[in-house]
Design an enzyme around this catalytic site. Structure first.
Site, PDB file in Angstrom:
ATOM      1  N   ARG A 119      10.233  -0.680   3.305  1.00  0.00           N
ATOM      2  CA  ARG A 119       9.654   0.577   3.243  1.00  0.00           C
ATOM      3  C   ARG A 119       8.811   0.728   4.756  1.00  0.00           C
ATOM      4  NH1 ARG A 119       5.935  -0.702  -1.682  1.00  0.00           N
ATOM      5  NH2 ARG A 119       4.848   1.256  -1.131  1.00  0.00           N
ATOM      6  N   LEU A 177       9.642  -8.405  -5.927  1.00  0.00           N
ATOM      7  CA  LEU A 177      10.118  -7.073  -5.633  1.00  0.00           C
ATOM      8  C   LEU A 177       8.727  -6.307  -6.004  1.00  0.00           C
ATOM      9  CD1 LEU A 177      13.403  -6.393  -7.618  1.00  0.00           C
ATOM     10  CD2 LEU A 177      12.972  -6.658  -5.257  1.00  0.00           C
ATOM     11  N   ASP A 178       8.475  -5.334  -5.296  1.00  0.00           N
ATOM     12  CA  ASP A 178       7.114  -4.478  -5.395  1.00  0.00           C
ATOM     13  C   ASP A 178       7.044  -3.837  -6.802  1.00  0.00           C
ATOM     14  OD1 ASP A 178       6.518  -4.759  -2.780  1.00  0.00           O
ATOM     15  OD2 ASP A 178       7.463  -3.034  -1.975  1.00  0.00           O
ATOM     16  N   LYS A 179       5.984  -3.489  -7.365  1.00  0.00           N
ATOM     17  CA  LYS A 179       5.763  -2.964  -8.567  1.00  0.00           C
ATOM     18  C   LYS A 179       6.900  -1.952  -8.929  1.00  0.00           C
ATOM     19  CE  LYS A 179       2.373  -0.552 -11.652  1.00  0.00           C
ATOM     20  NZ  LYS A 179       0.887  -0.109 -11.746  1.00  0.00           N
ATOM     21  N   THR A 231       9.504  -0.960  -7.374  1.00  0.00           N
ATOM     22  CA  THR A 231      10.966  -1.126  -6.750  1.00  0.00           C
ATOM     23  C   THR A 231      11.724  -1.915  -8.150  1.00  0.00           C
ATOM     24  OG1 THR A 231      10.231  -1.570  -4.682  1.00  0.00           O
ATOM     25  CG2 THR A 231      12.435  -2.463  -5.330  1.00  0.00           C
TER      26      THR A 231
END
Length: 324
Positions: free
Chosen positions: A237, A138-140, A142
């Site tokens: 996104r 997961l992105d930082k 998210t």
């Protein structure tokens, strides 16, 4: 750095007629099919003491298999006592609810303080698993559910299930624009041609499919539930930006805040201060990599997204509009 492994086994008779790569995948299930094929092509496999670098070579049963291969050894990272919100854990897997701000894996500018450092502290044996058992990211900024493998066999099966699209991942998000209904985005993704840290829809990119449905309609925004078929970097996104509905707070793809007209001060402050993409991994469903049991977990929306939805809902009601 690499470490050398040696594997030896006799081919069982019931594998008669199968290809070498298929046979080795069944004999050595701790390793992925792609890794086994690489070993064959790299001259790392002997059949009856003779080199065999043909994956399609037919086996008869009873052959002696000897493999001498190099495995990449992960860079040594330090274990750190970082709190984890653990949703589920057994001897094979770990499911966590990741908070905003936690980087998953060390990289440029993030050499420590990551999920990987936390995993090494929580479960020291995970150091023997490639990438400390991390099979998806997961992105930082998210939040939400992630599954981690604690053993090599669990990791191998989870990676294969991910590639076969057998793991269900659903997200909640809040985007700009009042959407009228759900749909799908099926557009390939790849590195942006000029901004190398960004992703973009490009014709020669990797296939990427995102499904979405409307959960709530606000005056100028929409609360969404999304399901991934693929798991490309920044997929939700980029796909939502591509259809002109970027996520609120997205610092890369979202642009500046765009509150609705005549918004009250509470909503204006809320949107100005929402500094991360409004995206949360809310549901994860998979077959347990060892037992095969079907498992499903849910993670409630984090407080900042609950507050954002409440402010948008109040704004919608204030202006005499219904919300769904």
């Amino acid at each position: 750095m690499t470490k050398q492994i040696k594997l030896s086994q006799i081919v069982p008779d019931h594998l008669y007629g199968k290809r070498l790569d298929q046979v080795l995948a069944e004999m050595f299930p701790d390793y992925s099919r792609s890794r086994i094929k690489d070993w064959i092509l790299a001259d790392a496999v002997l059949v009856n003491k003779q080199l065999c670098n043909t994956p399609r070579h037919k086996m008869l049963g009873g052959e002696q298999i000897d493999i001498t291969a190099d495995l990449p050894e992960d860079e040594r990272f330090e274990a750190e006592p970082i709190d984890l919100d653990i949703i589920f854990e057994d001897e094979h897997i770990l499911v966590i609810n990741k908070p905003a701000g936690l980087v998953v894996h060390p990289g440029a500018g993030n050499s420590d303080g990551t999920l990987l450092n936390a995993l090494l502290h929580h479960c020291p044996g995970i150091a023997e698993v490639p990438r400390a058992g991390i099979v998806h990211r997961l992105d930082k900024d998210t939040t939400g559910l992630m599954v981690i493998a604690k053993t090599i066999p669990a990791q191998t099966h989870l990676v294969e299930a991910m590639q076969a699209r057998e793991i269900t991942r659903e997200y909640e998000a809040v985007c700009y624009g009042a959407m009228t209904g759900g749909g799908s985005v099926n557009r390939p993704l790849g590195r942006h041609p000029t901004k190398r840290t960004h992703m973009a829809v490009i014709e020669n990119g990797k296939p990427a499919v995102t499904h979405y449905r409307v959960m709530e309609k606000y005056r100028a925004h929409t609360r969404l539930r999304l399901r991934l078929e693929t798991g490309r970097t920044h997929q939700i996104r980029v796909h939502m930006t591509f259809i002109s509905h970027p996520l609120i707070g997205d610092p890369v793809y979202g642009g500046r805040p765009r509150p609705p007209r005549q918004a009250d001060e509470n909503l204006l402050v809320m949107m100005r201060n929402f500094k991360r993409q409004a995206l949360h991994a809310i549901m994860l469903k998979l077959a347990h990599p060892i037992t095969g049991q079907l498992l499903e977990w849910h993670a409630p929306l984090p407080d900042d997204m609950v507050a954002l939805n409440a402010a948008l809902r109040a704004d919608t009601q204030k202006h005499g509009m219904d919300f769904v």
